[in-house]
Design a protein around this motif. Structure first.
Motif, mmCIF file in Angstrom:
data_model
loop_
_atom_site.group_PDB
_atom_site.id
_atom_site.type_symbol
_atom_site.label_atom_id
_atom_site.label_comp_id
_atom_site.label_asym_id
_atom_site.label_seq_id
_atom_site.Cartn_x
_atom_site.Cartn_y
_atom_site.Cartn_z
ATOM 1 N N ASN A 116 0.950 -1.207 0.164
ATOM 2 C CA ASN A 116 -0.074 0.017 0.096
ATOM 3 C C ASN A 116 0.965 1.413 -0.013
ATOM 4 O OD1 ASN A 116 1.069 -0.236 2.444
ATOM 5 N ND2 ASN A 116 -0.944 -0.050 3.752
ATOM 6 N N THR A 117 1.969 1.392 -0.692
ATOM 7 C CA THR A 117 3.099 2.535 -0.782
ATOM 8 C C THR A 117 3.493 2.309 -2.053
ATOM 9 O OG1 THR A 117 4.632 3.566 0.095
ATOM 10 C CG2 THR A 117 4.815 1.315 0.304
ATOM 11 N N THR A 118 3.976 3.453 -2.711
ATOM 12 C CA THR A 118 4.841 3.457 -3.664
ATOM 13 C C THR A 118 6.223 4.116 -3.644
ATOM 14 O OG1 THR A 118 4.111 5.958 -4.282
ATOM 15 C CG2 THR A 118 2.786 4.337 -5.415
ATOM 16 N N ASP A 119 6.610 4.246 -2.273
ATOM 17 C CA ASP A 119 7.758 4.512 -1.797
ATOM 18 C C ASP A 119 8.524 3.498 -1.543
ATOM 19 O OD1 ASP A 119 10.120 6.123 -0.788
ATOM 20 O OD2 ASP A 119 9.147 6.150 1.443
ATOM 21 N N ALA A 122 9.607 3.125 2.214
ATOM 22 C CA ALA A 122 8.462 2.403 3.032
ATOM 23 C C ALA A 122 8.232 1.002 2.802
ATOM 24 C CB ALA A 122 7.185 3.165 2.814
#
Length: 140
Positions: A116-119, A122
Protein backbone atom coordinates in the motif's frame (compact mmCIF):
# COMPACT_ATOMS: atom_id res chain seq x y z
CA UNK A 1 -27.58 -8.40 -21.40
CA UNK A 2 -27.00 -7.40 -17.75
CA UNK A 3 -23.42 -7.10 -16.51
CA UNK A 4 -21.85 -10.10 -14.85
CA UNK A 5 -22.00 -10.10 -11.07
CA UNK A 6 -19.26 -11.72 -8.99
CA UNK A 7 -20.54 -14.52 -6.77
CA UNK A 8 -17.27 -15.72 -5.20
CA UNK A 9 -13.86 -14.13 -4.69
CA UNK A 10 -11.10 -16.39 -3.35
CA UNK A 11 -7.36 -15.85 -2.94
CA UNK A 12 -5.27 -19.02 -3.24
CA UNK A 13 -1.55 -19.58 -2.77
CA UNK A 14 -0.49 -22.01 -5.48
CA UNK A 15 2.83 -23.15 -6.92
CA UNK A 16 3.66 -21.12 -10.01
CA UNK A 17 3.50 -23.01 -13.29
CA UNK A 18 2.05 -26.18 -11.75
CA UNK A 19 -1.10 -25.62 -9.70
CA UNK A 20 -2.64 -28.67 -8.07
CA UNK A 21 -6.25 -29.31 -9.13
CA UNK A 22 -6.88 -30.67 -5.61
CA UNK A 23 -6.13 -27.25 -4.08
CA UNK A 24 -8.41 -25.57 -6.61
CA UNK A 25 -11.17 -28.11 -6.01
CA UNK A 26 -11.17 -27.56 -2.24
CA UNK A 27 -11.91 -23.87 -2.57
CA UNK A 28 -13.75 -23.61 -5.90
CA UNK A 29 -15.52 -26.96 -6.29
CA UNK A 30 -18.87 -25.69 -5.03
CA UNK A 31 -18.91 -22.78 -7.50
CA UNK A 32 -19.39 -25.01 -10.57
CA UNK A 33 -16.58 -23.30 -12.50
CA UNK A 34 -14.32 -25.30 -14.83
CA UNK A 35 -11.34 -26.16 -12.58
CA UNK A 36 -9.23 -27.56 -15.40
CA UNK A 37 -9.59 -24.29 -17.33
CA UNK A 38 -8.58 -22.27 -14.24
CA UNK A 39 -5.53 -24.52 -13.77
CA UNK A 40 -4.56 -24.22 -17.42
CA UNK A 41 -4.83 -20.41 -17.42
CA UNK A 42 -3.06 -20.05 -14.05
CA UNK A 43 -0.18 -22.29 -15.16
CA UNK A 44 0.12 -20.28 -18.36
CA UNK A 45 0.12 -16.93 -16.53
CA UNK A 46 2.58 -18.03 -13.83
CA UNK A 47 4.96 -20.08 -15.99
CA UNK A 48 7.69 -17.44 -15.65
CA UNK A 49 7.59 -17.89 -11.85
CA UNK A 50 7.78 -21.69 -11.85
CA UNK A 51 8.50 -23.08 -8.39
CA UNK A 52 7.53 -19.88 -6.53
CA UNK A 53 4.39 -19.56 -4.45
CA UNK A 54 2.25 -17.22 -6.54
CA UNK A 55 -1.02 -16.09 -4.95
CA UNK A 56 -3.95 -15.71 -7.32
CA UNK A 57 -7.25 -13.95 -6.77
CA UNK A 58 -10.03 -15.91 -8.48
CA UNK A 59 -13.30 -14.08 -9.09
CA UNK A 60 -16.20 -16.32 -10.14
CA UNK A 61 -19.17 -14.64 -11.84
CA UNK A 62 -22.83 -15.65 -11.83
CA UNK A 63 -22.58 -17.19 -15.33
CA UNK A 64 -19.71 -19.46 -14.09
CA UNK A 65 -17.06 -17.51 -15.94
CA UNK A 66 -14.01 -16.38 -13.98
CA UNK A 67 -11.21 -13.84 -13.82
CA UNK A 68 -7.69 -14.41 -12.45
CA UNK A 69 -5.36 -11.80 -10.98
CA UNK A 70 -1.84 -12.85 -10.00
CA UNK A 71 -0.17 -11.28 -7.01
CA UNK A 72 3.46 -11.23 -5.92
CA UNK A 73 4.85 -14.09 -3.79
CA UNK A 74 4.48 -13.71 -0.01
CA UNK A 75 7.21 -11.67 1.68
CA UNK A 76 8.11 -14.51 4.05
CA UNK A 77 8.58 -16.85 1.06
CA UNK A 78 10.95 -14.36 -0.62
CA UNK A 79 12.93 -13.88 2.61
CA UNK A 80 13.24 -17.65 3.16
CA UNK A 81 14.42 -18.07 -0.44
CA UNK A 82 17.01 -15.30 -0.01
CA UNK A 83 18.36 -17.06 3.11
CA UNK A 84 18.17 -20.58 1.63
CA UNK A 85 16.37 -21.74 4.74
CA UNK A 86 13.57 -20.84 7.07
CA UNK A 87 12.79 -18.41 9.85
CA UNK A 88 13.74 -18.81 13.47
CA UNK A 89 11.75 -21.18 15.66
CA UNK A 90 12.07 -18.57 18.44
CA UNK A 91 12.03 -15.08 16.86
CA UNK A 92 13.57 -12.48 19.15
CA UNK A 93 15.66 -15.15 20.90
CA UNK A 94 17.38 -16.94 18.03
CA UNK A 95 18.56 -15.47 14.74
CA UNK A 96 17.80 -17.31 11.51
CA UNK A 97 20.20 -15.27 9.38
CA UNK A 98 20.92 -11.78 8.11
CA UNK A 99 19.53 -9.95 5.09
CA UNK A 100 21.76 -7.44 3.35
CA UNK A 101 20.37 -4.04 2.37
CA UNK A 102 20.65 -4.97 -1.32
CA UNK A 103 18.60 -8.16 -0.81
CA UNK A 104 16.06 -6.23 1.25
CA UNK A 105 15.73 -3.66 -1.55
CA UNK A 106 15.32 -6.40 -4.19
CA UNK A 107 12.53 -8.07 -2.19
CA UNK A 108 10.84 -4.69 -1.60
CA UNK A 109 10.98 -3.88 -5.32
CA UNK A 110 9.37 -7.21 -6.18
CA UNK A 111 6.63 -6.72 -3.54
CA UNK A 112 5.96 -3.05 -4.42
CA UNK A 113 2.93 -3.66 -6.72
CA UNK A 114 1.02 -5.39 -3.88
CA UNK A 115 2.00 -3.05 -1.04
CA UNK A 116 0.00 0.00 0.00
CA UNK A 117 2.87 2.35 -0.78
CA UNK A 118 4.79 3.55 -3.81
CA UNK A 119 7.84 4.64 -1.78
CA UNK A 120 10.70 2.14 -1.92
CA UNK A 121 11.97 3.14 1.55
CA UNK A 122 8.55 2.47 3.11
CA UNK A 123 8.40 -0.85 1.25
CA UNK A 124 11.85 -1.75 2.62
CA UNK A 125 10.66 -0.96 6.17
CA UNK A 126 7.63 -3.22 5.64
CA UNK A 127 9.81 -6.10 4.41
CA UNK A 128 12.28 -5.49 7.27
CA UNK A 129 9.40 -5.80 9.76
CA UNK A 130 8.40 -9.15 8.28
CA UNK A 131 12.04 -10.29 8.45
CA UNK A 132 12.31 -9.29 12.12
CA UNK A 133 9.12 -11.20 12.94
CA UNK A 134 10.74 -14.28 11.37
CA UNK A 135 13.89 -13.87 13.50
CA UNK A 136 15.97 -12.55 10.60
CA UNK A 137 18.39 -9.69 11.21
CA UNK A 138 18.57 -6.82 8.72
CA UNK A 139 22.03 -5.40 8.03
CA UNK A 140 22.38 -1.64 7.90
Amino acid sequence: MPPKRPTHKVTLQLTGGSAAVVDLGKMLGQTGVNLVEIKRRYDEMSSSQRGDIVPVEVTVFDDRSFALRLKTPPTAFLIRRALDGKGSSRPGHETAGTLSTETLRAIALRKLPDLNTTDIDAAMRTVAGTARSMGVMVAG
